[in-house]
Scaffold this motif. Structure first.
Motif, PDB file in Angstrom:
ATOM      1  N   GLY A 124      -7.892 -20.297 -30.293  1.00  0.00           N
ATOM      2  CA  GLY A 124      -6.985 -19.189 -30.669  1.00  0.00           C
ATOM      3  C   GLY A 124      -6.604 -18.193 -29.517  1.00  0.00           C
ATOM      4  O   GLY A 124      -5.501 -17.664 -29.470  1.00  0.00           O
ATOM      5  N   LEU A 125      -7.744 -18.146 -28.620  1.00  0.00           N
ATOM      6  CA  LEU A 125      -7.435 -17.158 -27.807  1.00  0.00           C
ATOM      7  C   LEU A 125      -6.488 -17.966 -26.732  1.00  0.00           C
ATOM      8  O   LEU A 125      -5.601 -17.221 -26.042  1.00  0.00           O
ATOM      9  CB  LEU A 125      -8.673 -16.916 -26.808  1.00  0.00           C
ATOM     10  N   TYR A 126      -6.713 -19.297 -26.488  1.00  0.00           N
ATOM     11  CA  TYR A 126      -5.611 -19.887 -25.476  1.00  0.00           C
ATOM     12  C   TYR A 126      -4.245 -19.563 -26.154  1.00  0.00           C
ATOM     13  O   TYR A 126      -3.392 -19.545 -25.306  1.00  0.00           O
ATOM     14  CB  TYR A 126      -6.058 -21.421 -25.497  1.00  0.00           C
ATOM     15  N   THR A 127      -4.176 -19.843 -27.404  1.00  0.00           N
ATOM     16  CA  THR A 127      -2.678 -19.821 -28.123  1.00  0.00           C
ATOM     17  C   THR A 127      -2.409 -18.471 -27.849  1.00  0.00           C
ATOM     18  O   THR A 127      -1.326 -18.154 -27.682  1.00  0.00           O
ATOM     19  CB  THR A 127      -2.790 -20.284 -29.459  1.00  0.00           C
ATOM     20  N   MET A 128      -2.896 -17.431 -28.163  1.00  0.00           N
ATOM     21  CA  MET A 128      -2.489 -16.005 -27.981  1.00  0.00           C
ATOM     22  C   MET A 128      -2.071 -15.663 -26.616  1.00  0.00           C
ATOM     23  O   MET A 128      -1.101 -14.956 -26.398  1.00  0.00           O
ATOM     24  CB  MET A 128      -3.680 -15.074 -28.414  1.00  0.00           C
ATOM     25  N   ASN A 129      -2.857 -16.263 -25.628  1.00  0.00           N
ATOM     26  CA  ASN A 129      -2.512 -16.032 -24.504  1.00  0.00           C
ATOM     27  C   ASN A 129      -1.209 -16.696 -24.034  1.00  0.00           C
ATOM     28  O   ASN A 129      -0.470 -16.134 -23.124  1.00  0.00           O
ATOM     29  CB  ASN A 129      -3.437 -16.458 -23.241  1.00  0.00           C
ATOM     30  N   LYS A 130      -0.930 -17.811 -24.427  1.00  0.00           N
ATOM     31  CA  LYS A 130       0.444 -18.644 -24.163  1.00  0.00           C
ATOM     32  C   LYS A 130       1.513 -17.752 -24.846  1.00  0.00           C
ATOM     33  O   LYS A 130       2.716 -17.579 -24.012  1.00  0.00           O
ATOM     34  CB  LYS A 130       0.214 -19.750 -25.037  1.00  0.00           C
ATOM     35  N   GLY A 131       1.420 -17.215 -26.085  1.00  0.00           N
ATOM     36  CA  GLY A 131       2.520 -16.246 -26.740  1.00  0.00           C
ATOM     37  C   GLY A 131       2.515 -15.085 -25.907  1.00  0.00           C
ATOM     38  O   GLY A 131       3.778 -14.642 -25.503  1.00  0.00           O
ATOM     39  N   ARG A 132       1.534 -14.513 -25.355  1.00  0.00           N
ATOM     40  CA  ARG A 132       1.543 -13.194 -24.565  1.00  0.00           C
ATOM     41  C   ARG A 132       2.419 -13.492 -23.215  1.00  0.00           C
ATOM     42  O   ARG A 132       3.189 -12.636 -22.791  1.00  0.00           O
ATOM     43  CB  ARG A 132       0.352 -12.648 -24.230  1.00  0.00           C
ATOM     44  N   LYS A 133       2.230 -14.670 -22.579  1.00  0.00           N
ATOM     45  CA  LYS A 133       2.778 -14.981 -21.456  1.00  0.00           C
ATOM     46  C   LYS A 133       4.389 -15.243 -21.438  1.00  0.00           C
ATOM     47  O   LYS A 133       5.204 -14.819 -20.780  1.00  0.00           O
ATOM     48  CB  LYS A 133       2.341 -16.240 -20.650  1.00  0.00           C
ATOM     49  N   GLN A 134       4.780 -16.060 -22.815  1.00  0.00           N
ATOM     50  CA  GLN A 134       6.259 -16.018 -23.093  1.00  0.00           C
ATOM     51  C   GLN A 134       6.752 -14.760 -23.190  1.00  0.00           C
ATOM     52  O   GLN A 134       8.074 -14.518 -22.762  1.00  0.00           O
ATOM     53  CB  GLN A 134       6.441 -16.953 -24.354  1.00  0.00           C
ATOM     54  N   ARG A 135       6.458 -13.767 -23.889  1.00  0.00           N
ATOM     55  CA  ARG A 135       7.141 -12.392 -24.141  1.00  0.00           C
ATOM     56  C   ARG A 135       6.837 -11.593 -22.987  1.00  0.00           C
ATOM     57  O   ARG A 135       7.622 -10.927 -22.661  1.00  0.00           O
ATOM     58  CB  ARG A 135       6.297 -11.834 -25.335  1.00  0.00           C
ATOM     59  N   ALA A 136       5.851 -11.728 -22.118  1.00  0.00           N
ATOM     60  CA  ALA A 136       5.860 -11.010 -21.023  1.00  0.00           C
ATOM     61  C   ALA A 136       6.906 -11.487 -19.831  1.00  0.00           C
ATOM     62  O   ALA A 136       7.617 -10.701 -19.371  1.00  0.00           O
ATOM     63  CB  ALA A 136       4.656 -11.012 -20.274  1.00  0.00           C
ATOM     64  N   ARG A 137       7.282 -12.732 -19.909  1.00  0.00           N
ATOM     65  CA  ARG A 137       8.337 -13.401 -19.198  1.00  0.00           C
ATOM     66  C   ARG A 137       9.516 -12.824 -19.465  1.00  0.00           C
ATOM     67  O   ARG A 137      10.452 -12.564 -18.822  1.00  0.00           O
ATOM     68  CB  ARG A 137       8.256 -14.798 -19.249  1.00  0.00           C
ATOM     69  N   ASP A 168       6.459 -13.114  -7.581  1.00  0.00           N
ATOM     70  CA  ASP A 168       5.287 -12.509  -7.271  1.00  0.00           C
ATOM     71  C   ASP A 168       4.529 -12.801  -8.711  1.00  0.00           C
ATOM     72  O   ASP A 168       3.291 -13.117  -8.751  1.00  0.00           O
ATOM     73  CB  ASP A 168       4.939 -11.311  -6.820  1.00  0.00           C
ATOM     74  N   SER A 169       5.030 -12.690  -9.736  1.00  0.00           N
ATOM     75  CA  SER A 169       4.642 -12.727 -11.097  1.00  0.00           C
ATOM     76  C   SER A 169       4.711 -14.249 -11.618  1.00  0.00           C
ATOM     77  O   SER A 169       4.083 -14.619 -12.697  1.00  0.00           O
ATOM     78  CB  SER A 169       5.594 -12.028 -12.146  1.00  0.00           C
ATOM     79  N   GLY A 170       5.095 -15.208 -10.741  1.00  0.00           N
ATOM     80  CA  GLY A 170       4.968 -16.528 -11.083  1.00  0.00           C
ATOM     81  C   GLY A 170       6.318 -17.208 -11.988  1.00  0.00           C
ATOM     82  O   GLY A 170       6.239 -18.215 -12.487  1.00  0.00           O
ATOM     83  N   ASP A 171       7.201 -16.352 -11.923  1.00  0.00           N
ATOM     84  CA  ASP A 171       8.332 -16.912 -12.584  1.00  0.00           C
ATOM     85  C   ASP A 171       9.383 -17.454 -11.666  1.00  0.00           C
ATOM     86  O   ASP A 171       9.850 -17.047 -10.792  1.00  0.00           O
ATOM     87  CB  ASP A 171       9.181 -15.588 -13.288  1.00  0.00           C
TER      88      ASP A 171
END
Length: 262
Positions: free
Chosen positions: A23-36, A215-218
């Motif tokens: 759950g935490l891994y999946t949430m973090n993956k979604g958070r990264k997509q939205r942040a990008r 710098d953000s990894g994008d």
């Protein structure tokens, strides 16, 4: 009884940990997509004639750089400057459901010159990749023969296992596969986000190359519009956030319930 109760509680806690972890891994993956997608929206487009070292977002027409040539895409043999290929197989859950699992992916690109009318800038794909391209997807059903272009592609790839097939009389059974290929073609409009650096040029001239993440990894090289990329990131991040949140809640409840109820 106290020892038994403790063992039961610890067992429930251990049972809940995979739910929490996934759950935490999946949430973090979604958070990264939205942040990008938010960073893409916040980065202003730079005219290529004004590019300087640092984070840049540019748009323009893609052509092969002076020292590069167009190549054939791996599956459909289209003229390409960059390609992304993905092979997936269907993993059944055994209960009527399942999911597609990636068994092979590759990104290939030659150095590209991107021109927006004010100047051109060289773009090179980093080792970690960064292609986001529109793809053609072909499904090969259970026991079916793949089309000729896919068969030809598989013959050149020793690192991709062939789909398993079994025959029972006139019937054939086997794995289900999906084959996807995306291409950036010559003279196609592209979007680029990355870090520009100055490279050696002639006397008094400045040339720049975009070949590293920000710098953000994008790093993004795409044939999609900026609007599409932003919408895709927001929509794509929402599902893992919601699913990951659900798994996290379930895992948390499973871990604390025995300690409250017993």
């Amino acid at each position: 009884m106290m020892v038994q109760d403790l063992i039961v509680k610890l067992g429930w806690t251990g049972f809940s940990l995979p739910f929490l972890a996934v759950g935490l891994y999946t949430m973090n993956k979604g958070r990264k997509q939205r942040a990008r997608s938010e960073r893409i929206a916040a980065t202003e487009t730079t005219r290529i004639g004004n590019v300087r070292p640092g984070t840049v977002e540019v748009k323009g027409t893609a052509r092969p750089a002076e020292d590069a040539n167009v190549f054939d895409s791996p599956i459909w043999t289209e003229d390409a400057l960059a390609t992304r290929v993905e092979v997936e197989k269907w993993e059944s859950s055994g209960q009527g459901g399942g999911n597609w699992e990636t068994v092979h992916e590759e990104e290939t690109a030659v150095p590209i010159a991107v021109d927006d009318g004010t100047a051109e800038v060289r773009v090179e794909l980093p080792a970690d990749g960064g292609l986001n391209v529109e793809r053609t997807r072909t499904k090969v059903g259970s026991g079916d023969e793949p089309p000729e272009p896919i068969r030809r592609f598989l013959e050149t790839r020793d690192d991709i296992d062939e789909a398993t097939r079994r025959e029972l009389g006139p019937l054939s059974f086997g794995e289900r596969r999906r084959y996807s290929e995306g291409v950036i073609a010559p003279d196609e409009e592209v979007y680029v986000l990355g870090t520009a650096r100055e490279e050696q040029a002639g006397w008094g001239d400045r040339k720049y190359v975009i070949d590293e993440p920000t710098d953000s990894g994008d790093f993004v090289l795409s044939d999609k519009s900026e609007t599409e990329l932003i919408r895709e990131g927001k929509r794509g991040g929402l599902v893992p956030l919601a699913f990951g949140g659900l798994l996290t809640v379930v895992g948390t409840l499973l871990s604390i319930y025995p300690w409250l109820a017993m």
